[in-house]
Design a protein around this motif. Structure first.
Motif, PDB file in Angstrom:
ATOM      1  N   THR B  20       0.837  -1.191   0.000  1.00  0.00           N
ATOM      2  CA  THR B  20       0.000   0.000   0.000  1.00  0.00           C
ATOM      3  C   THR B  20       0.868   1.234   0.000  1.00  0.00           C
ATOM      4  N   LEU B  21       0.549   2.154  -0.908  1.00  0.00           N
ATOM      5  CA  LEU B  21       1.211   3.448  -0.949  1.00  0.00           C
ATOM      6  C   LEU B  21       0.306   4.461  -0.247  1.00  0.00           C
ATOM      7  N   LEU B  22       0.930   5.267   0.604  1.00  0.00           N
ATOM      8  CA  LEU B  22       0.159   6.254   1.354  1.00  0.00           C
ATOM      9  C   LEU B  22       0.424   7.652   0.838  1.00  0.00           C
ATOM     10  N   CYS B  23      -0.647   8.405   0.650  1.00  0.00           N
ATOM     11  CA  CYS B  23      -0.556   9.809   0.294  1.00  0.00           C
ATOM     12  C   CYS B  23      -1.274  10.622   1.353  1.00  0.00           C
ATOM     13  N   ALA B  24      -0.631  11.678   1.811  1.00  0.00           N
ATOM     14  CA  ALA B  24      -1.241  12.552   2.811  1.00  0.00           C
ATOM     15  C   ALA B  24      -1.078  14.002   2.387  1.00  0.00           C
ATOM     16  N   GLN B  25      -2.136  14.795   2.607  1.00  0.00           N
ATOM     17  CA  GLN B  25      -2.064  16.226   2.295  1.00  0.00           C
ATOM     18  C   GLN B  25      -2.650  17.021   3.464  1.00  0.00           C
ATOM     19  N   ASP B  26      -2.026  18.175   3.703  1.00  0.00           N
ATOM     20  CA  ASP B  26      -2.450  18.994   4.838  1.00  0.00           C
ATOM     21  C   ASP B  26      -3.017  20.331   4.387  1.00  0.00           C
ATOM     22  N   MET B  27      -3.544  20.370   3.168  1.00  0.00           N
ATOM     23  CA  MET B  27      -4.074  21.611   2.609  1.00  0.00           C
ATOM     24  C   MET B  27      -5.601  21.633   2.593  1.00  0.00           C
ATOM     25  N   ASN B  28      -6.218  20.639   3.207  1.00  0.00           N
ATOM     26  CA  ASN B  28      -7.679  20.556   3.273  1.00  0.00           C
ATOM     27  C   ASN B  28      -8.312  20.442   1.876  1.00  0.00           C
ATOM     28  N   HIS B  29      -7.604  19.794   0.961  1.00  0.00           N
ATOM     29  CA  HIS B  29      -8.127  19.624  -0.400  1.00  0.00           C
ATOM     30  C   HIS B  29      -9.186  18.537  -0.440  1.00  0.00           C
ATOM     31  N   GLU B  30     -10.233  18.813  -1.237  1.00  0.00           N
ATOM     32  CA  GLU B  30     -11.287  17.815  -1.413  1.00  0.00           C
ATOM     33  C   GLU B  30     -10.874  16.696  -2.367  1.00  0.00           C
ATOM     34  N   TYR B  31     -10.205  17.070  -3.455  1.00  0.00           N
ATOM     35  CA  TYR B  31      -9.898  16.115  -4.516  1.00  0.00           C
ATOM     36  C   TYR B  31      -8.488  15.549  -4.325  1.00  0.00           C
ATOM     37  N   MET B  32      -8.362  14.252  -4.594  1.00  0.00           N
ATOM     38  CA  MET B  32      -7.047  13.605  -4.582  1.00  0.00           C
ATOM     39  C   MET B  32      -6.949  12.637  -5.742  1.00  0.00           C
ATOM     40  N   TYR B  33      -5.727  12.415  -6.204  1.00  0.00           N
ATOM     41  CA  TYR B  33      -5.500  11.640  -7.426  1.00  0.00           C
ATOM     42  C   TYR B  33      -4.272  10.751  -7.254  1.00  0.00           C
ATOM     43  N   TRP B  34      -4.287   9.635  -7.967  1.00  0.00           N
ATOM     44  CA  TRP B  34      -3.095   8.811  -8.114  1.00  0.00           C
ATOM     45  C   TRP B  34      -2.768   8.692  -9.603  1.00  0.00           C
ATOM     46  N   TYR B  35      -1.515   9.012  -9.953  1.00  0.00           N
ATOM     47  CA  TYR B  35      -1.020   8.878 -11.317  1.00  0.00           C
ATOM     48  C   TYR B  35       0.160   7.909 -11.311  1.00  0.00           C
ATOM     49  N   MET B  41       5.681   8.036 -21.589  1.00  0.00           N
ATOM     50  CA  MET B  41       4.216   7.892 -21.521  1.00  0.00           C
ATOM     51  C   MET B  41       3.551   9.054 -20.816  1.00  0.00           C
ATOM     52  N   GLY B  42       4.322   9.933 -20.218  1.00  0.00           N
ATOM     53  CA  GLY B  42       3.710  11.007 -19.444  1.00  0.00           C
ATOM     54  C   GLY B  42       3.075  10.459 -18.185  1.00  0.00           C
ATOM     55  N   LEU B  43       2.090  11.178 -17.666  1.00  0.00           N
ATOM     56  CA  LEU B  43       1.367  10.738 -16.479  1.00  0.00           C
ATOM     57  C   LEU B  43       0.011  10.198 -16.890  1.00  0.00           C
ATOM     58  N   ARG B  44      -0.387   9.104 -16.274  1.00  0.00           N
ATOM     59  CA  ARG B  44      -1.703   8.529 -16.531  1.00  0.00           C
ATOM     60  C   ARG B  44      -2.447   8.359 -15.216  1.00  0.00           C
ATOM     61  N   LEU B  45      -3.708   8.744 -15.231  1.00  0.00           N
ATOM     62  CA  LEU B  45      -4.521   8.733 -14.019  1.00  0.00           C
ATOM     63  C   LEU B  45      -4.972   7.315 -13.697  1.00  0.00           C
ATOM     64  N   ILE B  46      -4.730   6.886 -12.463  1.00  0.00           N
ATOM     65  CA  ILE B  46      -5.107   5.537 -12.036  1.00  0.00           C
ATOM     66  C   ILE B  46      -6.490   5.570 -11.382  1.00  0.00           C
ATOM     67  N   HIS B  47      -6.612   6.305 -10.302  1.00  0.00           N
ATOM     68  CA  HIS B  47      -7.873   6.499  -9.593  1.00  0.00           C
ATOM     69  C   HIS B  47      -7.894   7.908  -9.036  1.00  0.00           C
ATOM     70  N   TYR B  48      -9.085   8.368  -8.693  1.00  0.00           N
ATOM     71  CA  TYR B  48      -9.187   9.661  -8.048  1.00  0.00           C
ATOM     72  C   TYR B  48     -10.341   9.660  -7.049  1.00  0.00           C
ATOM     73  N   SER B  49     -10.387  10.702  -6.251  1.00  0.00           N
ATOM     74  CA  SER B  49     -11.426  10.820  -5.222  1.00  0.00           C
ATOM     75  C   SER B  49     -11.861  12.277  -5.118  1.00  0.00           C
ATOM     76  N   VAL B  50     -13.159  12.477  -5.071  1.00  0.00           N
ATOM     77  CA  VAL B  50     -13.682  13.841  -4.953  1.00  0.00           C
ATOM     78  C   VAL B  50     -14.111  14.167  -3.530  1.00  0.00           C
ATOM     79  N   GLY B  51     -13.866  13.246  -2.614  1.00  0.00           N
ATOM     80  CA  GLY B  51     -14.189  13.526  -1.225  1.00  0.00           C
ATOM     81  C   GLY B  51     -14.030  12.290  -0.372  1.00  0.00           C
ATOM     82  N   GLU B  52     -14.044  12.510   0.932  1.00  0.00           N
ATOM     83  CA  GLU B  52     -13.908  11.395   1.866  1.00  0.00           C
ATOM     84  C   GLU B  52     -14.965  10.335   1.579  1.00  0.00           C
ATOM     85  N   GLY B  53     -14.515   9.077   1.490  1.00  0.00           N
ATOM     86  CA  GLY B  53     -15.431   7.967   1.278  1.00  0.00           C
ATOM     87  C   GLY B  53     -15.806   7.709  -0.164  1.00  0.00           C
ATOM     88  N   THR B  54     -15.284   8.501  -1.092  1.00  0.00           N
ATOM     89  CA  THR B  54     -15.611   8.320  -2.513  1.00  0.00           C
ATOM     90  C   THR B  54     -14.351   8.066  -3.325  1.00  0.00           C
TER      91      THR B  54
END
Lengths: 115, 114
Positions: B20-35, B41-54
């Protein structure tokens, strides 16, 4: 679906020379355009963005990009490069929708500054 | 502010192992992404989240799972690692709406699967 083409994978230039990094996009709707920079062994940082308004946008470190809707381009330019500009540059596009589904990135252009 | 942090920075796995890879942010951002970033190949989006629990799938979700149990954390899991998952993984976060176009990236995790 949107896509981004960066025409050059690598661009070598001499220090203090001008440079242009090319970016073309395809999209069926209005887009928002971005340039991100990645310095060695670091994450990406936003360099500049076009959302609306003036088609010429500038960064704080001398880069500029011009949105050309008819040519679907967003080329990045700098009139005089410095050794510290050596990095990977990524053009990115979003079709809107709040950006929730992320950005579509080009494959990147490695800018190599030669002394 | 630490911004976006990623743990670990480097990892070597054998085929079939999980992690498991852990990502943490302290900017109170709603959206988070994994690339993932692969050479040429550049960056490719794996999964994303628009809020807690989603969570939602991106361009290349196969072989990965994610969870967003807390607003500040976004976990990326590999249940059975494969050599094709050798890559550099970047987490990013942003505010919602138009501000979401400015994404803040972590320093990356370099994963090698042998």
């Amino acid at each position: 679906a949107q896509s981004v083409t960066q025409l050059d994978s690598q661009v070598p230039v001499f220090e203090e020379a001008p440079v242009e990094l090319r970016c073309n996009y395809s999209s069926s709707v209005s887009v928002y355009l971005f340039w991100y920079v990645q310095y060695p062994n670091q994450g990406l940082q936003l360099l500049l963005k076009y959302l609306s308004g003036s088609t010429l946008v500038e960064s704080i470190n001398g880069f500029e990009a011009e949105f050309n809707k008819s040519q679907t381009s967003f080329h990045l330019r700098k009139p005089s490069v410095h050794i510290s500009d050596t990095a990977e540059y990524f053009c990115a596009v979003s079709e809107g929708g709040g950006g929730a589904d992320g950005l579509t990135f080009g494959k990147g252009t490695h800018l190599i500054i030669q002394p | 502010n630490a911004g976006v942090t990623q743990t670990p920075k480097f990892r070597v796995l054998k085929t079939g192992q999980s992690m498991t890879l852990l990502c943490a942010q302290d900017m109170n951002h709603e959206y988070m992404y994994w690339y993932r970033q692969d050479p040429g190949m550049g960056l490719r989006l794996i999964h994303y989240s628009v809020g807690e629990g989603t969570t939602a799938k991106g361009e290349v979700p196969d072989g990965y799972n994610v969870s967003r149990l807390k607003k500040q954390n976004f976990l990326l899991g590999l249940e059975s690692a494969a050599p094709s998952q050798t890559s550099v993984y970047f987490c990013a976060s942003s505010f919602p709406g138009q501000a979401s176009y400015e994404q803040y990236f972590g320093p990356g995790t370099r994963l090698t699967v042998t």
